[in-house]
Scaffold this motif. Structure first.
Motif, PDB file in Angstrom:
ATOM      1  N   MET A  37     -29.673  76.103  37.519  1.00 53.89           N
ATOM      2  CA  MET A  37     -29.166  75.240  37.199  1.00 53.89           C
ATOM      3  C   MET A  37     -30.455  73.949  37.637  1.00 53.89           C
ATOM      4  SD  MET A  37     -26.148  73.568  36.680  1.00 53.89           S
ATOM      5  CE  MET A  37     -25.819  72.676  36.252  1.00 53.89           C
ATOM      6  N   ARG A  38     -31.362  74.252  38.714  1.00 48.48           N
ATOM      7  CA  ARG A  38     -32.890  73.335  38.100  1.00 48.48           C
ATOM      8  C   ARG A  38     -33.064  72.731  36.672  1.00 48.48           C
ATOM      9  NH1 ARG A  38     -38.133  73.140  42.194  1.00 48.48           N
ATOM     10  NH2 ARG A  38     -37.421  71.970  40.970  1.00 48.48           N
ATOM     11  N   VAL A  39     -32.732  73.850  36.301  1.00 55.03           N
ATOM     12  CA  VAL A  39     -33.945  73.434  34.844  1.00 55.03           C
ATOM     13  C   VAL A  39     -33.164  72.692  33.981  1.00 55.03           C
ATOM     14  CG1 VAL A  39     -32.869  75.779  33.921  1.00 55.03           C
ATOM     15  CG2 VAL A  39     -34.821  74.156  32.997  1.00 55.03           C
ATOM     16  N   TYR A  40     -32.239  72.401  34.320  1.00 51.60           N
ATOM     17  CA  TYR A  40     -31.282  71.298  33.475  1.00 51.60           C
ATOM     18  C   TYR A  40     -30.980  69.859  34.461  1.00 51.60           C
ATOM     19  CZ  TYR A  40     -28.574  75.696  31.726  1.00 51.60           C
ATOM     20  OH  TYR A  40     -28.455  76.401  30.421  1.00 51.60           O
ATOM     21  N   ALA A  41     -31.473  69.753  36.134  1.00 48.12           N
ATOM     22  CA  ALA A  41     -31.820  68.902  36.647  1.00 48.12           C
ATOM     23  C   ALA A  41     -33.057  67.812  35.960  1.00 48.12           C
ATOM     24  CB  ALA A  41     -31.824  68.908  38.025  1.00 48.12           C
ATOM     25  N   GLU A  42     -34.603  69.446  35.975  1.00 47.93           N
ATOM     26  CA  GLU A  42     -35.534  68.832  35.232  1.00 47.93           C
ATOM     27  C   GLU A  42     -35.320  68.412  33.655  1.00 47.93           C
ATOM     28  OE1 GLU A  42     -39.078  68.342  36.251  1.00 47.93           O
ATOM     29  OE2 GLU A  42     -37.843  69.011  37.199  1.00 47.93           O
ATOM     30  N   LEU A  43     -34.761  68.528  33.392  1.00 50.45           N
ATOM     31  CA  LEU A  43     -33.847  68.353  31.899  1.00 50.45           C
ATOM     32  C   LEU A  43     -33.916  66.384  31.874  1.00 50.45           C
ATOM     33  CD1 LEU A  43     -33.146  71.212  29.798  1.00 50.45           C
ATOM     34  CD2 LEU A  43     -35.227  69.784  28.831  1.00 50.45           C
ATOM     35  N   ALA A  44     -32.441  66.925  32.820  1.00 53.78           N
ATOM     36  CA  ALA A  44     -31.819  65.488  32.286  1.00 53.78           C
ATOM     37  C   ALA A  44     -33.669  64.244  32.875  1.00 53.78           C
ATOM     38  CB  ALA A  44     -32.081  65.443  33.074  1.00 53.78           C
ATOM     39  N   ARG A  45     -34.481  64.430  33.826  1.00 53.82           N
ATOM     40  CA  ARG A  45     -35.175  63.773  34.721  1.00 53.82           C
ATOM     41  C   ARG A  45     -36.009  63.316  33.238  1.00 53.82           C
ATOM     42  NH1 ARG A  45     -39.489  63.731  38.200  1.00 53.82           N
ATOM     43  NH2 ARG A  45     -40.123  65.557  37.165  1.00 53.82           N
ATOM     44  N   ARG A  46     -36.168  64.666  32.953  1.00 51.63           N
ATOM     45  CA  ARG A  46     -37.835  64.015  31.672  1.00 51.63           C
ATOM     46  C   ARG A  46     -36.900  63.070  30.558  1.00 51.63           C
ATOM     47  NH1 ARG A  46     -40.340  68.912  31.967  1.00 51.63           N
ATOM     48  NH2 ARG A  46     -42.133  68.284  33.889  1.00 51.63           N
ATOM     49  N   ALA A  47     -35.412  63.241  29.903  1.00 51.78           N
ATOM     50  CA  ALA A  47     -35.150  62.873  29.105  1.00 51.78           C
ATOM     51  C   ALA A  47     -35.152  60.903  29.916  1.00 51.78           C
ATOM     52  CB  ALA A  47     -33.569  63.052  28.473  1.00 51.78           C
ATOM     53  N   TRP A  48     -34.787  60.371  31.051  1.00 56.81           N
ATOM     54  CA  TRP A  48     -35.176  58.835  31.370  1.00 56.81           C
ATOM     55  C   TRP A  48     -36.653  58.830  31.657  1.00 56.81           C
ATOM     56  CZ3 TRP A  48     -31.403  56.988  34.930  1.00 56.81           C
ATOM     57  CH2 TRP A  48     -32.424  55.884  36.103  1.00 56.81           C
ATOM     58  N   GLN A  49     -37.007  60.017  31.891  1.00 57.96           N
ATOM     59  CA  GLN A  49     -38.559  59.319  31.586  1.00 57.96           C
ATOM     60  C   GLN A  49     -38.698  59.390  30.162  1.00 57.96           C
ATOM     61  OE1 GLN A  49     -40.548  62.524  33.567  1.00 57.96           O
ATOM     62  NE2 GLN A  49     -40.501  61.275  35.386  1.00 57.96           N
ATOM     63  N   ARG A  50     -38.336  59.784  29.176  1.00 58.72           N
ATOM     64  CA  ARG A  50     -39.420  59.311  27.649  1.00 58.72           C
ATOM     65  C   ARG A  50     -38.058  58.210  27.384  1.00 58.72           C
ATOM     66  NH1 ARG A  50     -36.012  63.007  23.614  1.00 58.72           N
ATOM     67  NH2 ARG A  50     -37.056  61.527  21.994  1.00 58.72           N
ATOM     68  N   GLN A  51     -37.007  58.038  28.190  1.00 58.66           N
ATOM     69  CA  GLN A  51     -36.988  56.658  27.878  1.00 58.66           C
ATOM     70  C   GLN A  51     -37.544  55.391  28.631  1.00 58.66           C
ATOM     71  OE1 GLN A  51     -33.613  55.476  26.257  1.00 58.66           O
ATOM     72  NE2 GLN A  51     -33.867  57.535  25.169  1.00 58.66           N
ATOM     73  N   ARG A  52     -37.956  55.639  29.400  1.00 59.34           N
ATOM     74  CA  ARG A  52     -38.732  54.754  30.064  1.00 59.34           C
ATOM     75  C   ARG A  52     -40.193  54.222  29.121  1.00 59.34           C
ATOM     76  NH1 ARG A  52     -39.646  54.794  36.412  1.00 59.34           N
ATOM     77  NH2 ARG A  52     -41.850  54.104  35.709  1.00 59.34           N
ATOM     78  N   ALA A  53     -40.747  55.846  28.330  1.00 61.68           N
ATOM     79  CA  ALA A  53     -41.745  54.832  27.462  1.00 61.68           C
ATOM     80  C   ALA A  53     -41.311  54.210  26.512  1.00 61.68           C
ATOM     81  CB  ALA A  53     -41.936  56.532  26.573  1.00 61.68           C
ATOM     82  N   TYR A  54     -39.764  54.039  25.940  1.00 62.18           N
ATOM     83  CA  TYR A  54     -39.493  53.100  25.192  1.00 62.18           C
ATOM     84  C   TYR A  54     -38.979  51.707  25.323  1.00 62.18           C
ATOM     85  CZ  TYR A  54     -39.132  57.195  22.085  1.00 62.18           C
ATOM     86  OH  TYR A  54     -39.349  58.521  21.864  1.00 62.18           O
ATOM     87  N   GLY A  55     -39.946  51.026  26.535  1.00 62.74           N
ATOM     88  CA  GLY A  55     -39.392  50.201  27.546  1.00 62.74           C
ATOM     89  C   GLY A  55     -39.328  48.823  26.465  1.00 62.74           C
ATOM     90  N   ASN A  56     -39.878  48.642  25.448  1.00 64.50           N
ATOM     91  CA  ASN A  56     -39.976  47.621  24.475  1.00 64.50           C
ATOM     92  C   ASN A  56     -38.954  47.316  23.342  1.00 64.50           C
ATOM     93  OD1 ASN A  56     -42.208  46.794  25.702  1.00 64.50           O
ATOM     94  ND2 ASN A  56     -43.796  47.024  24.501  1.00 64.50           N
ATOM     95  N   ALA A  57     -38.930  48.838  23.452  1.00 65.85           N
ATOM     96  CA  ALA A  57     -37.336  48.907  22.163  1.00 65.85           C
ATOM     97  C   ALA A  57     -36.404  48.674  23.732  1.00 65.85           C
ATOM     98  CB  ALA A  57     -37.617  50.759  21.600  1.00 65.85           C
ATOM     99  N   ASN A  58     -36.424  49.182  24.137  1.00 64.87           N
ATOM    100  CA  ASN A  58     -35.104  49.118  25.529  1.00 64.87           C
ATOM    101  C   ASN A  58     -34.576  47.894  25.500  1.00 64.87           C
ATOM    102  OD1 ASN A  58     -34.041  51.260  26.079  1.00 64.87           O
ATOM    103  ND2 ASN A  58     -35.446  52.421  26.698  1.00 64.87           N
ATOM    104  N   LEU A  59     -36.165  46.939  25.464  1.00 61.64           N
ATOM    105  CA  LEU A  59     -35.987  45.487  26.100  1.00 61.64           C
ATOM    106  C   LEU A  59     -34.974  44.658  25.028  1.00 61.64           C
ATOM    107  CD1 LEU A  59     -36.570  43.454  28.226  1.00 61.64           C
ATOM    108  CD2 LEU A  59     -38.912  42.989  27.016  1.00 61.64           C
ATOM    109  N   ALA A  60     -35.113  44.840  23.598  1.00 62.69           N
ATOM    110  CA  ALA A  60     -35.508  44.782  22.161  1.00 62.69           C
ATOM    111  C   ALA A  60     -33.438  45.194  22.152  1.00 62.69           C
ATOM    112  CB  ALA A  60     -35.796  44.711  21.000  1.00 62.69           C
ATOM    113  N   GLY A  61     -33.736  46.508  22.991  1.00 64.89           N
ATOM    114  CA  GLY A  61     -32.022  46.514  22.980  1.00 64.89           C
ATOM    115  C   GLY A  61     -31.392  45.707  23.220  1.00 64.89           C
ATOM    116  N   LEU A  62     -31.801  45.314  24.211  1.00 69.17           N
ATOM    117  CA  LEU A  62     -30.609  44.583  25.768  1.00 69.17           C
ATOM    118  C   LEU A  62     -30.479  43.102  24.656  1.00 69.17           C
ATOM    119  CD1 LEU A  62     -30.144  44.739  27.890  1.00 69.17           C
ATOM    120  CD2 LEU A  62     -32.291  44.196  29.159  1.00 69.17           C
TER     121      LEU A  62
END
Ligand SMILES: Nc1ncnc2c1ncn2[C@@H]1O[C@H](COP(=O)(O)OP(=O)(O)OP(=O)(O)O)[C@@H](O)[C@H]1O
Ligand SMILES: [Mg+2]
Lengths: 278, 343, 264
Positions: free
Chosen positions: C1-26
């Motif tokens: 189960m831990r590995v899935y939590a870790e994967l989810a956390r990574r996915a969250w962090q990956r989104q953070r890297a696209y901060g500008n695109a997210n801002l534009a999307g907003l």
């Protein structure tokens, strides 16, 4: 100047054909793409009709009248997208450095980007827009077409496509300056068509002004539609108190001025790119 | 042909911030910094030369080529390509030069190679007759026939590179700028590209300026090497001269006649002993770097002491049975240069 | 189960890297939210009520769906298809974890990020631009809405995953799959509330799994289903989530067999 041994219009056609041929290698995919574009727009139009199934009018505009606005906006946008997609898809090319290739060829940069991505599949959107216009003339009661109507419509669609095209050029210029700026530009291109799909007089004053003076969306379809429908616009919406017919006829001038500004901004962005490399 | 004088180019880079609303913060001032890609590059290349630009990653090679081809405008300094300032007469220069960026392609991804070449012909306004001749030459020179009708997307890296080179040759360029034309290619593909370049240079007099990380390219192709480091030309000359300039560190390998000769001769100052209990040879101008039985390695710098002087002084102190002089190979010289750069 | 939590956390962090695109999307979402709300308000000028929606409910629906759309990623999500196209899928299949679970965990991480950085900011924009109707019974509605949101993400994930699997069979999967997603925006009640459709069509659409992606969370938030109705609505949504995930799992197995037998 160097001798004119390259004739740009025929080169454009050659590149456009090459582009379409490349896509046609997957014939099924290509046809599905046209269909996809068509259906996607149809859904939005049907959603509009669903809303009109519940109310008779939007701010004094009937379903047919809104359909006219909608269709004109879609037709213009489809043409602009077909010809302007090179500018729209520039951001990833700048990011990957592919744009550098453009600068080592002996042709104008603007021309090369313009000719790099002709998109025939946008015909799907155009047809859908044409159907909406046709609907606007046949529902609820058929309205006959006069020669003057055709003239205004043709004028407006071409003018509108120039305005949207210029917006794509501005978007491309922006992409040359700001590496991940493409997403912001979508607001003005796609957001622009959506805005133009509804009667401008519904919107608040700042938006109306911006859509007249900054990004001249009002000239794409609103003023021409007023002229076609013989509608009276609310106070203060028509610049200098001109009549809708005059405004519709002056739209080409506005479009050309806007395009001129876009080209100048584009040229400056290219020069700046050559200074910064991004 | 090509003249560069004190070319300088720096890039403004935004120090990337991460986090949810990084974009807001990126708008604030103070988040940019300057990268000096090219500090001061000067050289001049005559017609018919074949010159290699060497240098570690990030040295400024590609940036220099981009300025010479008109893609980028330098901050200061001047350059002329074919007598024209490339960024001012971009299109006139572009007509007369060929450029290949090994990492990218200028071909149309979903079209057969032959179609791509035909489109290039129209973009450069090449007459049909000349196109036919040049295409025939390229087909032979680069062996394009096996994949001429395949979409570029399906080509292997080596085939694609040959296609790109052909696309750069269609309009008879007077100069070829090649940025890493052999990157990622196998030995056969590299050899074919090199042969083609040699042929073009010798039979047509095409001037070639190429960057590479493969010293074999240089050894085969170029009489002249420009070594760029930290945005400056640090060497301009032959590959051999590079060794004499930077490869001054040599090694003298000596075999002692008696195992503990050094101990007998210098027992009193043997304050340091090696793992075998033998003390190192003491010779002015050289240091012992290794010892194995009777064999000792002495490193010295040619600029400080000549090999013959060193041999004489070793022989005068120790009884020798044999000796060899080792010079560094060019790979080692350059590897040493690159390594010393990353302080 | 831990590995899935870790994967989810990574996915969250990956989104953070696209901060500008997210801002534009907003920015884009907010702009579209505004363009769409204006005609909607105009529609209510002539009548106070459309199929049970009053003006405030319709405005709230508008901003709600604008912010939900990124959480359920209906504008496109082709990560699985891209790995299939590039052949990376072989690496993913070689991992000692559940293939569907692997992608689900990543999608949950992405959706969680969107909830914080899109959903909430857009609701705030909506509140500022046109005012929203917030739940009258917050203690019941907010938990119910959160449940519904999770189920919506699961259902939409399964549906998108299935569309991505099309890449195993079709060269030009994007055209068809895009069509699938566009259809979803319409069928899910994103373009217009399902309640506005003529009664027969409406009941069909409400029975389909697409309603579970957008319309159901919106209905819960607007408190248009209460008591037993709410329970039934959530139960139906849960049912669809399970069925769709089941189909996605089966589809993955089927596709995998194809890869292992035919070598991708
Ligand atoms: N467009 C750009 N924006 C910002 N910095 C850049 C840009 N292009 C290059 N640089 C920086 O300038 C420096 C020199 O880059 P350049 O590409 O010229 O190096 P190079 O010698 O070609 O290296 P390599 O051998 O890796 O190709 C590097 O530090 C690089 O990061
Ligand atoms: Mg480089």
């Amino acid at each position: 100047m160097s001798k004119p041994d390259v004739f740009l219009p025929s080169l454009y056609i050659r590149l456009a054909i090459a582009r379409v041929r490349g896509r046609m290698r997957y014939r099924v995919g290509f046809l599905l793409m046209i269909l996809g574009v068509f259906v996607a727009n149809t859904f939005e139009f049907v959603a509009l009709l669903v809303l009109f199934g519940q109310v008779r009018e939007l701010g004094g505009w009937s379903a047919g009248e809104v359909a006219l606005l909608w269709g004109m906006s879609q037709m213009s946008f489809a043409i602009a997208e077909a010809f302007g997609h090179g500018f729209e898809g520039l951001a990833p090319q700048v990011r990957s450095g592919e744009f550098d290739q453009v600068l080592v060829r002996p042709l104008p940069v603007f021309f090369q980007v313009f000719a790099s991505d002709f998109q025939a599949q946008r015909i799907g959107r155009f047809l859908q827009g044409a159907m909406a216009v046709w609907y606007s003339r046949s529902s609820p009661a058929p309205i006959p077409w006069h020669a003057s109507d055709w003239t205004i419509l043709t004028f407006a669609v071409i003018t509108g496509s120039v305005i949207f095209f210029a917006t794509f050029v501005l978007g491309g210029a922006w992409a040359l300056r700001v590496v991940d700026g493409q997403e912001f530009m979508n607001t003005f291109t796609y957001g622009g068509t959506t805005l133009a799909s509804y009667p401008l007089d519904l919107f608040s004053d700042p938006i109306r002004r911006a859509a007249t003076w900054i990004l001249p969306l009002a000239f794409v379809n609103y003023f021409p539609a007023l002229a076609l429908l013989g509608r009276v616009a609310p106070d203060g919406i028509l610049p200098f108190g001109l009549t809708p017919i005059t405004l519709a006829l002056s739209a080409p001038i506005v479009a050309l001025v806007y395009l001129g500004i876009a080209v100048v901004v584009w040229d400056r962005s290219v020069m700046r790119y050559q200074g910064t490399g991004t | 042909m090509i003249v560069a004088e004190a070319l300088k180019k720096s890039f403004r880079v935004t120090t990337r911030r991460t986090g949810g609303f990084s974009a807001f913060r990126a708008l604030l001032p103070g988040s940019t910094s300057q990268v000096e890609a090219v500090r001061s590059v000067s050289f001049s290349i005559a017609a018919g030369e074949m010159v290699a630009v060497l240098g570690p990653n990030g040295a400024g090679k590609s940036t220099t080529i981009k300025m010479l081809t008109g893609i980028l405008v330098p901050d200061s300094g001047t350059a002329t390509t074919l007598g024209l300032v490339p960024w001012q007469s971009r299109r006139s220069v572009a007509k007369r030069i060929g450029v290949v960026f090994g990492q990218r392609t200028q071909l149309w991804w979903d079209l057969p190679l032959s179609d791509s070449l035909d489109l290039v012909r129209h973009m450069y306004g090449v007459a049909p007759q000349r196109f036919a001749e040049n295409l025939a030459t390229c087909r032979e020179l680069l062996d394009l026939d096996p994949f001429l009708d395949r979409p570029v997307r399906q080509l292997s890296l080596g085939q694609r590179m040959r296609g790109d080179l052909a696309a750069a040759l269609i309009h008879d360029p007077e100069i070829l700028f090649l940025d890493e034309p052999t990157i990622g290619l196998d030995l056969v593909a590299k050899a074919r590209i090199r042969d083609a370049l040699t042929h073009l240079n010798q039979s047509r007099g095409v001037t070639v300026l190429l960057t590479t990380h493969d010293l074999a390219d240089v050894a085969r192709l170029c009489q002249r090497v420009l070594l760029i480091d930290h945005g400056r030309v640090v060497h301009d000359g032959g590959l051999e001269a590079l060794r004499t300039q930077f490869g001054s560190g040599c090694t003298l390998v000596v075999d002692l006649a008696e195992p503990s000769a050094s101990d007998k001769a210098h027992r009193h100052d043997a304050h340091e002993t090696s793992e075998r209990g033998v003390s190192p040879l003491v010779v002015p101008g050289a240091t012992e770097t290794r010892s194995e039985g009777n064999r000792r390695w002495l490193a010295f710098d040619r600029r400080e002491v000549s090999a013959s002087d060193l041999i004489a002084s070793v022989a005068s102190r120790y009884p020798l049975s044999d000796l060899t002089l080792e010079e560094p190979d060019i790979e080692t010289v350059i590897a040493g240069l690159y390594a010393s750069r990353t302080e | 189960m831990r590995v899935y939590a870790e994967l989810a956390r990574r996915a969250w962090q990956r989104q953070r890297a696209y901060g500008n695109a997210n801002l534009a999307g907003l920015f884009t979402n907010s702009f579209f939210g505004y363009i769409r709300v204006v005609p909607l308000i105009a529609a209510f000028a002539s009548r106070p009520d459309i199929s049970g929606y009053d003006r405030d409910a319709a405005i709230t629906w508008n901003w709600l769906v604008q912010s939900l759309i990124t959480i359920v990623a209906l504008w496109g999500w082709w990560e699985v298809a891209l790995t299939i196209r590039s052949g990376e899928v072989a690496i993913d299949l070689a991992r000692p974890i559940h293939y569907l679970g692997y992608w689900l965990a990543r999608d949950v991480g992405r959706a969680a990020y969107s909830t914080v950085y899109r959903f909430i900011p857009i609701l705030i924009v909506g509140q500022l631009v046109s005012g929203l109707r917030w739940p009258e019974a917050p203690w019941l509605t907010w938990p119910a809405f959160l449940c519904s949101l999770v189920l919506a993400v699961l259902t939409s994930f399964a549906w998108r995953f299935l569309l991505n699997l099309g890449a195993f069979w079709l060269t030009d999967y994007r055209a068809i799959a895009s069509l699938g997603l566009v259809a979803t925006t319409f069928l899910s009640g994103f373009l217009v509330p399902l309640a506005f459709f003529p009664p027969v069509i409406r009941s069909i659409l409400e029975a389909l799994p697409f309603a579970a992606i957008i319309q159901t969370p919106a209905t819960v938030f607007l408190e248009r289903a209460e008591g037993m109705d709410l329970t039934l609505l959530l139960a139906q949504q849960l049912g669809w989530a399970i069925v769709m995930l089941g189909v996605a799992h089966w589809g993955a197995q089927f596709a995998m067999r194809r890869v292992t037998v035919q070598g991708g």
